[in-house]
Motif scaffolding. Sequence first.
Motif, PDB file in Angstrom:
ATOM      1  N   ASP A  10       0.798  -1.291   0.105  1.00 43.39           N
ATOM      2  CA  ASP A  10      -0.107   0.081   0.077  1.00 43.39           C
ATOM      3  C   ASP A  10       0.998   1.224   0.002  1.00 43.39           C
ATOM      4  OD1 ASP A  10      -2.368   1.374   0.162  1.00 43.39           O
ATOM      5  OD2 ASP A  10      -2.045   1.971   2.389  1.00 43.39           O
ATOM      6  N   VAL A  11       0.687   2.277  -1.005  1.00 45.81           N
ATOM      7  CA  VAL A  11       1.310   3.380  -1.108  1.00 45.81           C
ATOM      8  C   VAL A  11       0.603   4.475  -0.898  1.00 45.81           C
ATOM      9  CG1 VAL A  11       3.043   4.770  -2.600  1.00 45.81           C
ATOM     10  CG2 VAL A  11       2.986   2.122  -2.646  1.00 45.81           C
ATOM     11  N   THR A  12       0.717   5.365   0.004  1.00 44.12           N
ATOM     12  CA  THR A  12       0.185   6.468   0.210  1.00 44.12           C
ATOM     13  C   THR A  12       1.019   7.732   0.350  1.00 44.12           C
ATOM     14  OG1 THR A  12      -1.419   5.396   1.726  1.00 44.12           O
ATOM     15  CG2 THR A  12      -1.384   7.788   1.828  1.00 44.12           C
ATOM     16  N   ILE A  13       0.520   8.961  -0.505  1.00 44.34           N
ATOM     17  CA  ILE A  13       1.408  10.012  -0.749  1.00 44.34           C
ATOM     18  C   ILE A  13       0.314  11.406  -0.484  1.00 44.34           C
ATOM     19  CG2 ILE A  13       2.364  11.797  -2.370  1.00 44.34           C
ATOM     20  CD1 ILE A  13       3.462   9.028  -3.836  1.00 44.34           C
ATOM     21  N   ARG A  23       4.151   7.041   2.419  1.00 46.47           N
ATOM     22  CA  ARG A  23       4.217   6.051   3.326  1.00 46.47           C
ATOM     23  C   ARG A  23       3.862   4.492   2.612  1.00 46.47           C
ATOM     24  NH1 ARG A  23       2.660   4.872   8.856  1.00 46.47           N
ATOM     25  NH2 ARG A  23       1.434   2.847   8.952  1.00 46.47           N
ATOM     26  N   ILE A  24       4.741   3.670   2.631  1.00 50.46           N
ATOM     27  CA  ILE A  24       4.615   2.499   2.102  1.00 50.46           C
ATOM     28  C   ILE A  24       4.576   1.233   3.014  1.00 50.46           C
ATOM     29  CG2 ILE A  24       5.684   0.681   0.454  1.00 50.46           C
ATOM     30  CD1 ILE A  24       7.678   3.403  -0.508  1.00 50.46           C
ATOM     31  N   VAL A  25       3.696   0.481   3.065  1.00 48.83           N
ATOM     32  CA  VAL A  25       3.173  -0.540   3.906  1.00 48.83           C
ATOM     33  C   VAL A  25       3.253  -1.979   3.446  1.00 48.83           C
ATOM     34  CG1 VAL A  25       1.874  -1.553   5.772  1.00 48.83           C
ATOM     35  CG2 VAL A  25       2.024   0.982   5.105  1.00 48.83           C
ATOM     36  N   ASP A  26       3.821  -3.022   3.464  1.00 53.05           N
ATOM     37  CA  ASP A  26       3.977  -4.495   2.865  1.00 53.05           C
ATOM     38  C   ASP A  26       3.533  -5.278   3.976  1.00 53.05           C
ATOM     39  OD1 ASP A  26       5.987  -5.710   3.667  1.00 53.05           O
ATOM     40  OD2 ASP A  26       7.265  -4.492   2.426  1.00 53.05           O
ATOM     41  N   ALA A  69       6.729  -4.380   6.913  1.00 54.79           N
ATOM     42  CA  ALA A  69       7.664  -3.535   6.991  1.00 54.79           C
ATOM     43  C   ALA A  69       6.674  -2.053   6.495  1.00 54.79           C
ATOM     44  CB  ALA A  69       8.894  -3.481   5.825  1.00 54.79           C
ATOM     45  N   VAL A  70       7.117  -0.812   7.155  1.00 58.13           N
ATOM     46  CA  VAL A  70       6.608   0.136   6.717  1.00 58.13           C
ATOM     47  C   VAL A  70       7.516   1.055   6.550  1.00 58.13           C
ATOM     48  CG1 VAL A  70       5.311   2.007   7.865  1.00 58.13           C
ATOM     49  CG2 VAL A  70       4.682   0.017   8.322  1.00 58.13           C
ATOM     50  N   VAL A  71       7.728   1.639   5.511  1.00 57.98           N
ATOM     51  CA  VAL A  71       8.780   2.859   5.350  1.00 57.98           C
ATOM     52  C   VAL A  71       8.004   4.233   5.084  1.00 57.98           C
ATOM     53  CG1 VAL A  71      10.550   3.682   3.598  1.00 57.98           C
ATOM     54  CG2 VAL A  71      10.103   1.088   3.969  1.00 57.98           C
ATOM     55  N   GLU A  72       8.329   5.054   5.841  1.00 60.25           N
ATOM     56  CA  GLU A  72       7.861   6.406   5.749  1.00 60.25           C
ATOM     57  C   GLU A  72       8.889   7.645   5.491  1.00 60.25           C
ATOM     58  OE1 GLU A  72       3.968   8.534   7.648  1.00 60.25           O
ATOM     59  OE2 GLU A  72       5.376   8.000   9.214  1.00 60.25           O
ATOM     60  N   ALA A  73       8.633   8.283   4.393  1.00 56.35           N
ATOM     61  CA  ALA A  73       9.526   9.729   4.187  1.00 56.35           C
ATOM     62  C   ALA A  73       8.772  10.759   4.198  1.00 56.35           C
ATOM     63  CB  ALA A  73      10.237   9.290   2.844  1.00 56.35           C
TER      64      ALA A  73
END
Length: 78
Positions: A10-13, A23-26, A69-73
């Motif tokens: 899931d990609v949210t901008i 935010r990228i959640v897998d 994983a969750v990656v947030e920039a």
Amino acid sequence: AKHGQASNIDVTIVYKRRRVTMRIVDDGIGFAQEVKPRNGSHCGLASMKERAERAGGRLTVTSNVGAGAVVEAEVPVS
């Protein structure tokens, strides 16, 4: 999908008040965050963090083995 063996990503901008957050959640296999790369390999996350910081932002990564994983920039924009 390649490294984390995720089935769903899931990609949210969001753009809000001169800042962009991505935010990228897998739902992949995740990883132990305390594991350090060996022999200079797997520098992707370190490189992403450096680039976010150079842009005046930040990058956070949250993951645990078996929990995805969750990656947030977050970076400022003018």
